[in-house]
Design a protein around this motif. Structure first.
Motif, mmCIF file in Angstrom:
data_model
loop_
_atom_site.group_PDB
_atom_site.id
_atom_site.type_symbol
_atom_site.label_atom_id
_atom_site.label_comp_id
_atom_site.label_asym_id
_atom_site.label_seq_id
_atom_site.Cartn_x
_atom_site.Cartn_y
_atom_site.Cartn_z
ATOM 1 N N THR A 27 0.801 -1.245 -0.129
ATOM 2 C CA THR A 27 -0.023 -0.075 0.110
ATOM 3 C C THR A 27 0.731 1.323 0.077
ATOM 4 O O THR A 27 0.387 2.460 0.238
ATOM 5 C CB THR A 27 -0.893 0.034 1.377
ATOM 6 N N TRP A 28 2.208 1.288 -0.249
ATOM 7 C CA TRP A 28 3.101 2.192 -0.074
ATOM 8 C C TRP A 28 3.468 2.759 -1.623
ATOM 9 O O TRP A 28 3.657 2.062 -2.441
ATOM 10 C CB TRP A 28 4.461 1.891 0.625
ATOM 11 N N ARG A 29 3.294 4.173 -1.794
ATOM 12 C CA ARG A 29 3.505 4.755 -2.900
ATOM 13 C C ARG A 29 4.244 6.089 -2.790
ATOM 14 O O ARG A 29 3.809 6.513 -1.850
ATOM 15 C CB ARG A 29 1.930 4.971 -3.667
ATOM 16 N N PRO A 30 5.366 6.246 -3.544
ATOM 17 C CA PRO A 30 6.067 7.561 -3.164
ATOM 18 C C PRO A 30 5.283 8.843 -3.579
ATOM 19 O O PRO A 30 4.371 8.717 -4.781
ATOM 20 C CB PRO A 30 7.178 7.367 -4.139
ATOM 21 N N THR A 31 5.158 9.683 -2.989
ATOM 22 C CA THR A 31 4.318 10.937 -2.974
ATOM 23 C C THR A 31 5.016 12.132 -3.855
ATOM 24 O O THR A 31 4.820 13.195 -4.171
ATOM 25 C CB THR A 31 3.824 11.469 -1.770
ATOM 26 N N GLY A 32 6.654 11.793 -3.478
ATOM 27 C CA GLY A 32 7.503 12.882 -4.085
ATOM 28 C C GLY A 32 8.023 13.810 -2.983
ATOM 29 O O GLY A 32 9.064 14.619 -3.224
ATOM 30 N N ASP A 33 7.675 13.331 -1.809
ATOM 31 C CA ASP A 33 8.111 14.051 -0.566
ATOM 32 C C ASP A 33 9.172 13.411 0.104
ATOM 33 O O ASP A 33 9.088 12.235 0.508
ATOM 34 C CB ASP A 33 7.020 14.431 0.496
ATOM 35 N N TRP A 34 10.524 13.574 -0.275
ATOM 36 C CA TRP A 34 11.612 12.530 0.112
ATOM 37 C C TRP A 34 12.006 12.696 1.658
ATOM 38 O O TRP A 34 12.316 11.456 1.973
ATOM 39 C CB TRP A 34 12.994 13.178 -0.722
ATOM 40 N N ARG A 35 11.260 13.488 2.256
ATOM 41 C CA ARG A 35 11.367 13.374 3.844
ATOM 42 C C ARG A 35 10.346 12.304 4.318
ATOM 43 O O ARG A 35 10.508 11.612 5.093
ATOM 44 C CB ARG A 35 11.316 14.696 4.522
ATOM 45 N N ALA A 36 9.154 12.480 3.833
ATOM 46 C CA ALA A 36 8.095 11.758 4.211
ATOM 47 C C ALA A 36 7.983 10.178 3.709
ATOM 48 O O ALA A 36 7.465 9.298 4.263
ATOM 49 C CB ALA A 36 6.861 12.074 4.074
ATOM 50 N N ASP A 37 8.419 9.990 2.499
ATOM 51 C CA ASP A 37 8.258 8.864 2.015
ATOM 52 C C ASP A 37 9.017 7.653 2.561
ATOM 53 O O ASP A 37 8.478 6.575 2.737
ATOM 54 C CB ASP A 37 8.616 8.720 0.521
ATOM 55 N N PRO A 38 10.349 7.837 2.931
ATOM 56 C CA PRO A 38 11.125 6.766 3.646
ATOM 57 C C PRO A 38 10.664 6.696 4.906
ATOM 58 O O PRO A 38 10.475 5.548 5.538
ATOM 59 C CB PRO A 38 12.365 7.494 3.725
ATOM 60 N N ARG A 39 9.974 7.681 5.650
ATOM 61 C CA ARG A 39 9.525 7.555 7.020
ATOM 62 C C ARG A 39 8.065 6.626 7.054
ATOM 63 O O ARG A 39 7.996 5.680 7.745
ATOM 64 C CB ARG A 39 9.214 8.870 7.626
ATOM 65 N N THR A 40 7.271 6.693 5.991
ATOM 66 C CA THR A 40 5.983 6.064 5.794
ATOM 67 C C THR A 40 6.422 4.706 5.446
ATOM 68 O O THR A 40 5.635 3.871 6.161
ATOM 69 C CB THR A 40 5.227 6.617 4.693
ATOM 70 N N LEU A 41 7.435 4.436 4.759
ATOM 71 C CA LEU A 41 7.696 2.953 4.310
ATOM 72 C C LEU A 41 8.627 2.227 5.537
ATOM 73 O O LEU A 41 8.209 1.048 5.857
ATOM 74 C CB LEU A 41 8.682 3.094 2.828
ATOM 75 N N GLY A 42 9.267 2.867 6.048
ATOM 76 C CA GLY A 42 10.086 2.366 7.429
ATOM 77 C C GLY A 42 9.135 2.033 8.238
ATOM 78 O O GLY A 42 9.259 1.020 8.958
ATOM 79 N N LEU A 43 7.976 2.880 8.693
ATOM 80 C CA LEU A 43 6.923 2.442 9.602
ATOM 81 C C LEU A 43 6.174 1.357 9.284
ATOM 82 O O LEU A 43 6.210 0.473 10.090
ATOM 83 C CB LEU A 43 5.959 3.643 10.022
#
Length: 203
Positions: free
Chosen positions: A50-66
């Motif tokens: 359910t993970w898709r990159p949004t273009g926000d490089w700060r938020a995207d790894p955080r979301t995937l990491g969690l």
């Protein structure tokens, strides 16, 4: 694995649980280690579903990491032997490609992108293994773990341990939860500083 632990996972026991001849498993997996790598890749794949990159490089790894982290404490007996493994399989490769793409797209030079990816993935898997270790403790040890800090740190005298005494309430509460979300927040902050330094020194 959830019932007996990874050490008890054998072809014979798994065949019995599946209601099939154990030799049939060898059509799909070379051995039990091959099966463990498939389990590790499955855990990674669940985070990617359910993970898709949004273009926000700060938020995207955080979301995937969690998301990667959350599945490990949810399946602690599976996570413990698999968090340290590089599977080299499809889902792991997809996650590496995605994170490096986010970082390179943000303007990090390749060497910096690789370094930050390394910190991110090792941090995620280390916390996942650490936090998965408590639920699999024997019941008595788990109870002792829960009570250790309140019994010890909340009662130390200010005369001899002033720093602990001054922060005891917060210390006990903070150490009662995972440090991973806070640690994850620190990675983009450090990465931002590195990116600014790269941009200042770039020709």
């Amino acid at each position: 694995m959830g019932e007996h632990g990874a050490a008890a996972l054998t072809v014979r026991r798994l065949g019995a649980a599946l209601g099939c001849d154990p030799s049939a498993l060898h059509r799909y997996f070379r051995d039990m280690d091959d099966l463990l790598l498939a389990v590790a890749d499955e855990l990674i794949g669940r985070a990617l579903l359910t993970w898709r990159p949004t273009g926000d490089w700060r938020a995207d790894p955080r979301t995937l990491g969690l998301r990667m982290y959350a599945d490990c404490p949810a399946h602690p007996r599976a996570a413990m032997p698999t968090c340290t493994r590089a599977t080299g399989r499809t889902r792991e490769i997809r996650s590496v490609e995605a994170i490096l793409g986010v970082l390179r797209g943000a303007g990090f030079p390749d060497a910096e992108a690789v370094r930050i990816y390394h910190v991110f993935v090792d941090q995620t898997l280390s916390f996942a293994a650490l936090d998965a270790s408590t639920p699999v403790l024997p019941e008595r040890a788990r109870a002792q773990e829960v009570q250790a800090r309140p019994r010890t740190y909340a009662r130390l005298p200010a005369e001899t341990r002033p720093n602990i005494a001054a922060t005891a309430g917060g210390l006990v509460a903070e150490m009662d939860r995972s440090g991973y979300p806070a640690a994850l927040e620190m990675v983009p902050a450090a990465a931002t500083a590195r990116l600014q330094r790269v941009r200042r020194t770039a020709p």
